[in-house]
Design a protein around this motif. Structure first.
Motif, mmCIF file in Angstrom:
data_model
loop_
_atom_site.group_PDB
_atom_site.id
_atom_site.type_symbol
_atom_site.label_atom_id
_atom_site.label_comp_id
_atom_site.label_asym_id
_atom_site.label_seq_id
_atom_site.Cartn_x
_atom_site.Cartn_y
_atom_site.Cartn_z
ATOM 1 N N LEU A 10 0.816 -1.213 0.000
ATOM 2 C CA LEU A 10 0.000 0.000 0.000
ATOM 3 C C LEU A 10 0.854 1.269 0.000
ATOM 4 O O LEU A 10 0.414 2.310 -0.474
ATOM 5 N N ALA A 11 2.054 1.190 0.527
ATOM 6 C CA ALA A 11 2.932 2.367 0.555
ATOM 7 C C ALA A 11 3.341 2.785 -0.856
ATOM 8 O O ALA A 11 3.498 3.977 -1.127
ATOM 9 N N LYS A 14 0.597 4.758 -2.619
ATOM 10 C CA LYS A 14 0.425 5.975 -1.821
ATOM 11 C C LYS A 14 1.522 6.989 -2.157
ATOM 12 O O LYS A 14 1.245 8.162 -2.390
ATOM 13 N N ASN A 15 2.766 6.542 -2.214
ATOM 14 C CA ASN A 15 3.873 7.439 -2.548
ATOM 15 C C ASN A 15 3.714 8.012 -3.948
ATOM 16 O O ASN A 15 3.970 9.198 -4.177
ATOM 17 N N GLU A 18 0.628 10.536 -4.051
ATOM 18 C CA GLU A 18 0.934 11.779 -3.323
ATOM 19 C C GLU A 18 1.837 12.704 -4.126
ATOM 20 O O GLU A 18 1.791 13.915 -3.955
ATOM 21 N N ASP A 54 -7.244 3.281 5.723
ATOM 22 C CA ASP A 54 -6.408 4.464 6.004
ATOM 23 C C ASP A 54 -5.755 4.971 4.724
ATOM 24 O O ASP A 54 -5.681 6.175 4.491
ATOM 25 N N CYS A 55 -5.281 4.056 3.889
ATOM 26 C CA CYS A 55 -4.666 4.440 2.615
ATOM 27 C C CYS A 55 -5.697 5.136 1.724
ATOM 28 O O CYS A 55 -5.415 6.180 1.141
ATOM 29 N N ASP A 58 -6.362 8.604 3.289
ATOM 30 C CA ASP A 58 -5.209 9.502 3.138
ATOM 31 C C ASP A 58 -5.122 10.072 1.728
ATOM 32 O O ASP A 58 -4.723 11.219 1.540
ATOM 33 N N LEU A 59 -5.491 9.270 0.740
ATOM 34 C CA LEU A 59 -5.397 9.707 -0.656
ATOM 35 C C LEU A 59 -6.705 10.294 -1.175
ATOM 36 O O LEU A 59 -6.791 10.698 -2.325
#
Length: 76
Positions: A10-11, A14-15, A18, A54-55, A58-59
């Motif tokens: 998931l990171a 997300k990176n 973002e 959460d992901c 956050d996005l």
């Protein structure tokens, strides 16, 4: 799916999202669920579900509504 690697998996999107300066569509089979009701069995990993939610939050992602069958597949 190796769910021990879900946080790292998931990171990555997300990176990437973002860093985008234009609108983006994120699509794919993440093999993760947002809600316990998304699963056809009662076996739910709430920690992994929270990571996924959460992901999404956050996005500021939104799910595209799906018409038709409740599940895209079942192993029965």
């Amino acid at each position: 799916a190796d769910h021990a690697r879900s946080a790292g998996f998931l990171a990555e999107p997300k990176n990437k999202v973002e860093r985008c300066t234009t609108p983006v569509v994120v699509a794919g089979d993440f093999n993760l669920i947002s809600w316990a009701s998304d699963k056809s069995s009662p076996n739910v990993d709430r920690v992994r579900m929270r990571l996924f939610n959460d992901c999404i939050a956050d996005l500021a992602l939104r799910e595209i509504a799906r018409l038709g069958a409740r599940f895209t597949w079942m192993n029965k």
